[in-house]
Write a protein that holds these residues in place. Structure first.
Motif, PDB file in Angstrom:
ATOM      1  N   GLN A   1      -8.539   8.736  10.555  1.00  0.00           N
ATOM      2  CA  GLN A   1      -8.418   7.878   9.368  1.00  0.00           C
ATOM      3  C   GLN A   1      -6.981   7.853   8.858  1.00  0.00           C
ATOM      4  O   GLN A   1      -6.457   6.771   8.522  1.00  0.00           O
ATOM      5  CB  GLN A   1      -9.385   8.356   8.274  1.00  0.00           C
ATOM      6  CG  GLN A   1     -10.845   8.083   8.613  1.00  0.00           C
ATOM      7  CD  GLN A   1     -11.801   8.760   7.645  1.00  0.00           C
ATOM      8  OE1 GLN A   1     -11.568   9.893   7.204  1.00  0.00           O
ATOM      9  NE2 GLN A   1     -12.888   8.078   7.314  1.00  0.00           N
TER      10      GLN A   1
ATOM     11  N   ALA B   1     -10.594   0.598   2.631  1.00  0.00           N
ATOM     12  CA  ALA B   1     -11.728   1.532   2.557  1.00  0.00           C
ATOM     13  C   ALA B   1     -12.795   1.176   3.584  1.00  0.00           C
ATOM     14  O   ALA B   1     -13.371   2.050   4.239  1.00  0.00           O
ATOM     15  CB  ALA B   1     -12.316   1.533   1.144  1.00  0.00           C
ATOM     16  N   GLU B   2     -13.029  -0.121   3.754  1.00  0.00           N
ATOM     17  CA  GLU B   2     -14.036  -0.570   4.716  1.00  0.00           C
ATOM     18  C   GLU B   2     -13.599  -0.282   6.143  1.00  0.00           C
ATOM     19  O   GLU B   2     -14.382   0.211   6.964  1.00  0.00           O
ATOM     20  CB  GLU B   2     -14.275  -2.074   4.535  1.00  0.00           C
ATOM     21  CG  GLU B   2     -15.434  -2.601   5.362  1.00  0.00           C
ATOM     22  CD  GLU B   2     -15.741  -4.058   5.066  1.00  0.00           C
ATOM     23  OE1 GLU B   2     -16.272  -4.729   5.974  1.00  0.00           O
ATOM     24  OE2 GLU B   2     -15.450  -4.530   3.950  1.00  0.00           O
ATOM     25  N   GLU B   3     -12.337  -0.568   6.448  1.00  0.00           N
ATOM     26  CA  GLU B   3     -11.837  -0.318   7.808  1.00  0.00           C
ATOM     27  C   GLU B   3     -11.851   1.167   8.157  1.00  0.00           C
ATOM     28  O   GLU B   3     -12.041   1.541   9.311  1.00  0.00           O
ATOM     29  CB  GLU B   3     -10.428  -0.886   7.957  1.00  0.00           C
ATOM     30  CG  GLU B   3     -10.367  -2.405   8.014  1.00  0.00           C
ATOM     31  CD  GLU B   3      -9.004  -2.917   8.434  1.00  0.00           C
ATOM     32  OE1 GLU B   3      -8.572  -2.617   9.562  1.00  0.00           O
ATOM     33  OE2 GLU B   3      -8.377  -3.608   7.615  1.00  0.00           O
TER      34      GLU B   3
ATOM     35  N   GLY C   1     -14.034   3.235   6.952  1.00  0.00           N
ATOM     36  CA  GLY C   1     -15.406   3.725   6.863  1.00  0.00           C
ATOM     37  C   GLY C   1     -15.632   4.686   5.720  1.00  0.00           C
ATOM     38  O   GLY C   1     -16.497   5.568   5.793  1.00  0.00           O
TER      39      GLY C   1
ATOM     40  N   LYS D   1     -15.229   3.274  -4.454  1.00  0.00           N
ATOM     41  CA  LYS D   1     -15.540   1.995  -5.093  1.00  0.00           C
ATOM     42  C   LYS D   1     -14.235   1.463  -5.662  1.00  0.00           C
ATOM     43  O   LYS D   1     -13.574   2.149  -6.448  1.00  0.00           O
ATOM     44  CB  LYS D   1     -16.572   2.178  -6.207  1.00  0.00           C
ATOM     45  CG  LYS D   1     -16.894   0.870  -6.938  1.00  0.00           C
ATOM     46  CD  LYS D   1     -18.060   1.021  -7.900  1.00  0.00           C
ATOM     47  CE  LYS D   1     -17.644   1.668  -9.192  1.00  0.00           C
ATOM     48  NZ  LYS D   1     -18.698   1.574 -10.250  1.00  0.00           N
TER      49      LYS D   1
ATOM     50  N   GLN E   1     -10.168  -2.575  -1.020  1.00  0.00           N
ATOM     51  CA  GLN E   1     -11.546  -2.705  -0.513  1.00  0.00           C
ATOM     52  C   GLN E   1     -11.560  -2.833   1.005  1.00  0.00           C
ATOM     53  O   GLN E   1     -12.401  -2.232   1.684  1.00  0.00           O
ATOM     54  CB  GLN E   1     -12.218  -3.924  -1.157  1.00  0.00           C
ATOM     55  CG  GLN E   1     -12.546  -3.724  -2.626  1.00  0.00           C
ATOM     56  CD  GLN E   1     -13.004  -5.002  -3.312  1.00  0.00           C
ATOM     57  OE1 GLN E   1     -12.652  -6.108  -2.900  1.00  0.00           O
ATOM     58  NE2 GLN E   1     -13.784  -4.860  -4.373  1.00  0.00           N
ATOM     59  N   SER E   2     -10.617  -3.611   1.538  1.00  0.00           N
ATOM     60  CA  SER E   2     -10.548  -3.794   2.985  1.00  0.00           C
ATOM     61  C   SER E   2     -10.146  -2.506   3.691  1.00  0.00           C
ATOM     62  O   SER E   2     -10.720  -2.146   4.730  1.00  0.00           O
ATOM     63  CB  SER E   2      -9.546  -4.902   3.325  1.00  0.00           C
ATOM     64  OG  SER E   2      -9.425  -5.047   4.718  1.00  0.00           O
TER      65      SER E   2
ATOM     66  N   LYS F   1     -17.202   5.849   2.582  1.00  0.00           N
ATOM     67  CA  LYS F   1     -18.414   5.559   1.809  1.00  0.00           C
ATOM     68  C   LYS F   1     -18.298   6.076   0.370  1.00  0.00           C
ATOM     69  O   LYS F   1     -19.186   5.820  -0.447  1.00  0.00           O
ATOM     70  CB  LYS F   1     -19.636   6.209   2.459  1.00  0.00           C
ATOM     71  CG  LYS F   1     -19.827   5.870   3.933  1.00  0.00           C
ATOM     72  CD  LYS F   1     -20.077   4.401   4.153  1.00  0.00           C
ATOM     73  CE  LYS F   1     -20.428   4.124   5.607  1.00  0.00           C
ATOM     74  NZ  LYS F   1     -20.473   2.665   5.891  1.00  0.00           N
TER      75      LYS F   1
END
Length: 211
Positions: free
Chosen positions: A20, A109-111, A113, A118, A106-107, A115
């Motif tokens: 990460q 955090a999503e890439e 993974g 927010k 947001q992108s 969880k």
């Protein structure tokens, strides 16, 4: 990889965390081409000036599972994103008033993974929740910051394992004598006691316990 600077100071991270942190060096330059969330001169120094700088907070306090942490004025996701990687069982709420920055966060955090993140476009004054810790990176002078967040700190610790009482962990630089004169309980932690790089010579983590 530049992320080796992270394992230098945090040798016990897992392979997933290392992956990460490695990805940050790919994701942020790509986003910076579209939306300038990090200054052009700093993007080449991403790991020292942004990632490692954020993680100085982790040298002052280790967040616990189920604790809630608010990152005020997160910008491109600092210090919240690096801290969320390091403490995957802690819940992080990253807020900024600028929508395009939150789009990036947001992108990212999503890439990655993540969880436990927010990200929300919101002024901190509008937040109703309470948090065990509030983190930030030099968004304003401490008196104004305190006015924003003083009613958003949970009074009670999560449990008796907490190293520090609930409060604020704030990344600042320079002489803070005047800024902190009305906060005698504030503790200034020189980042040079944790990291060797010249960039941190005047940088500090300010800890202000709940009062």
């Amino acid at each position: 990889m530049q992320s080796e600077i992270i394992t230098k100071y945090f040798p016990n991270i897992t392979e997933e965390q290392k992956t990460q942190f490695d990805l940050l060096g790919k994701i942020y330059p790509e986003w910076n081409e579209k939306i300038n969330v990090i200054s052009r001169k700093d993007i080449d120094e991403l790991y020292i000036r942004h990632v490692l700088h954020s993680l100085a907070i982790a040298k002052v306090n280790e967040f616990l599972p189920r604790q809630k942490v608010l990152d005020v004025g997160t910008g491109g996701g600092f210090p919240g994103i690096p801290l969320a990687i390091l403490f995957p069982e802690t819940q992080f709420h990253l807020v900024d008033s600028i929508g395009k920055k939150i789009t990036v966060v947001q992108s990212v955090a999503e890439e990655l993974g993540l969880k436990n993140v927010k990200a929300e476009q919101k002024r901190v004054e509008k937040i109703k929740e309470k948090y065990h810790f509030i983190v930030s990176r030099a968004v304003t002078q401490m008196p104004r910051f305190m006015a924003w967040v003083k009613d958003k700190i949970e009074k009670h610790p999560l449990n008796n394992e907490q190293a520090l009482a609930n409060g604020i962990l704030y990344l600042k630089g320079g002489d803070l004598t005047e800024e902190l004169k009305n906060y005698p309980e504030a503790v200034e932690c020189e980042i040079t006691q944790f990291f060797d790089e010249d960039f941190f010579e005047t940088k500090k983590v300010v800890y202000l316990p709940y009062f």
